[in-house]
Write a protein that holds these residues in place. Structure first.
Motif, PDB file in Angstrom:
ATOM      1  N   PHE A 133       0.801  -1.228   0.000  1.00 57.50           N
ATOM      2  CA  PHE A 133       0.000   0.000   0.000  1.00 57.50           C
ATOM      3  C   PHE A 133       0.832   1.276   0.000  1.00 57.50           C
ATOM      4  O   PHE A 133       0.291   2.375   0.054  1.00 57.50           O
ATOM      5  CB  PHE A 133      -0.991   0.014   1.169  1.00 57.50           C
ATOM      6  N   GLY A 134       2.155   1.166  -0.076  1.00 55.11           N
ATOM      7  CA  GLY A 134       2.983   2.367  -0.161  1.00 55.11           C
ATOM      8  C   GLY A 134       2.880   3.213   1.088  1.00 55.11           C
ATOM      9  O   GLY A 134       3.087   2.741   2.201  1.00 55.11           O
TER      10      GLY A 134
ATOM     11  N   PHE B 292      -1.882  -2.874  -6.339  1.00 55.07           N
ATOM     12  CA  PHE B 292      -1.800  -1.645  -7.115  1.00 55.07           C
ATOM     13  C   PHE B 292      -0.347  -1.170  -7.233  1.00 55.07           C
ATOM     14  O   PHE B 292       0.332  -0.968  -6.230  1.00 55.07           O
ATOM     15  CB  PHE B 292      -2.630  -0.538  -6.452  1.00 55.07           C
ATOM     16  N   PHE B 293       0.127  -1.028  -8.464  1.00 56.81           N
ATOM     17  CA  PHE B 293       1.435  -0.473  -8.775  1.00 56.81           C
ATOM     18  C   PHE B 293       2.586  -1.197  -8.073  1.00 56.81           C
ATOM     19  O   PHE B 293       3.414  -0.579  -7.412  1.00 56.81           O
ATOM     20  CB  PHE B 293       1.456   1.028  -8.465  1.00 56.81           C
ATOM     21  N   PRO B 294       2.635  -2.525  -8.209  1.00 63.18           N
ATOM     22  CA  PRO B 294       3.799  -3.238  -7.665  1.00 63.18           C
ATOM     23  C   PRO B 294       5.044  -2.898  -8.466  1.00 63.18           C
ATOM     24  O   PRO B 294       4.963  -2.427  -9.604  1.00 63.18           O
ATOM     25  CB  PRO B 294       3.411  -4.712  -7.844  1.00 63.18           C
ATOM     26  N   ASP B 295       6.197  -3.148  -7.866  1.00 60.38           N
ATOM     27  CA  ASP B 295       7.462  -2.901  -8.546  1.00 60.38           C
ATOM     28  C   ASP B 295       7.490  -3.703  -9.852  1.00 60.38           C
ATOM     29  O   ASP B 295       7.320  -4.919  -9.830  1.00 60.38           O
ATOM     30  CB  ASP B 295       8.626  -3.318  -7.650  1.00 60.38           C
TER      31      ASP B 295
ATOM     32  N   ALA C  26      -3.312  -3.253 -10.849  1.00 61.93           N
ATOM     33  CA  ALA C  26      -3.107  -2.023 -11.614  1.00 61.93           C
ATOM     34  C   ALA C  26      -1.616  -1.752 -11.718  1.00 61.93           C
ATOM     35  O   ALA C  26      -0.857  -2.010 -10.784  1.00 61.93           O
ATOM     36  CB  ALA C  26      -3.815  -0.846 -10.947  1.00 61.93           C
ATOM     37  N   THR C  27      -1.208  -1.233 -12.864  1.00 62.61           N
ATOM     38  CA  THR C  27       0.199  -0.885 -13.080  1.00 62.61           C
ATOM     39  C   THR C  27       0.279   0.267 -14.066  1.00 62.61           C
ATOM     40  O   THR C  27      -0.629   0.470 -14.892  1.00 62.61           O
ATOM     41  CB  THR C  27       0.997  -2.086 -13.616  1.00 62.61           C
TER      42      THR C  27
END
Length: 248
Positions: free
Chosen positions: A79-80, A148-151, A185-186
């Motif tokens: 979750f950043g 959401f937006f993994p490396d 999501a990316t």
């Protein structure tokens, strides 16, 4: 969160091979980065963690006991700094949320914000997501899993570190309820194509995208637009959402 989008070479798309054990033991999908802690983040880890934090040592959870109720359950991996997850938990008090993040500043920030907003429907792990799924979450216990937006690990030699691998998505499937949703999501097109390829080969999933947008879906209104993503949109970067339901 990954770095801002850059053009990736075509050679970065596609899984290593149909039979590759793509989520290998001992290979992490993340790198722990040192970061300075603000006063608020430190407060979150020291004062709020005892109430909202969970560890592997806590063992397999009975989620109804954990939250004290029966409710829809959403798990978010990575979750950043937590802004999106806190917003979802505040907007949907009828739903219980679990977040997993390994970086201390993000965990501290989320905990501090959750406490300030009086949220009771949120719990947090600072652990490896694979271990949490395997050891702590019962089968068929989640309504939604969000990634959401993994490396993106764009270099081909690092593809083995990508979290979206056949073994991982099968583990996710077992933790979703039948009909539960896996939402990815990316902002890296090459990784979006990789995700779509891995998911297309994964048994027990159904892509929910409409024929005219498949394999992707428009960004759902319930997924908050992060500052990171908004900045990318202003710069003309694309974002790809994919949604799959557990069909069996």
């Amino acid at each position: 969160m990954n770095d801002p989008q850059h053009d990736a070479p075509a050679s970065t798309t596609g899984p290593e091979g149909p039979d590759a054990p793509l989520h290998r033991r001992g290979i992490k999908s993340y790198v722990l980065r040192a970061g300075r802690m603000t006063q608020a983040q430190t407060r979150g880890l020291e004062e709020v963690w005892p109430r909202l934090g969970l560890t592997l040592a806590d063992g397999r959870q009975d989620l109804e006991v954990l939250f004290g109720r029966r409710a829809p359950r959403v798990l978010e991996i990575g979750f950043g700094m937590g802004a999106s997850l806190v917003e979802q938990a505040e907007t949907h008090p009828e739903t219980d949320f679990i977040g997993i993040e390994v970086h201390a500043p993000g965990v501290g920030k989320l905990l501090d914000e959750a406490d300030k907003r009086g949220l009771t429907n949120l719990r947090v792990y600072r652990e490896d997501a694979l271990a949490v799924l395997e050891q702590c979450l019962p089968e068929a216990s989640l309504d939604t899993l969000q990634l959401f937006f993994p490396d993106p690990w764009p270099k081909k030699k690092h593809h083995k570190r990508r979290i979206v691998q056949p073994a991982f998505v099968e583990l996710v499937r077992t933790r979703l309820k039948p009909g539960g949703t896996f939402h990815l999501a990316t902002d890296w097109q090459a990784y979006a194509e990789w995700m779509a390829e891995v998911m297309a080969a994964a048994p027990g999933y159904r892509n929910v995208a409409a024929p005219d947008t498949a394999p992707y879906v428009p960004r759902p209104a319930f997924r908050p637009l992060t500052k990171f993503e908004a900045r990318g949109e202003r710069l003309g970067h694309g974002v790809w959402d994919l949604m799959y339901r557990r069909s069996e």
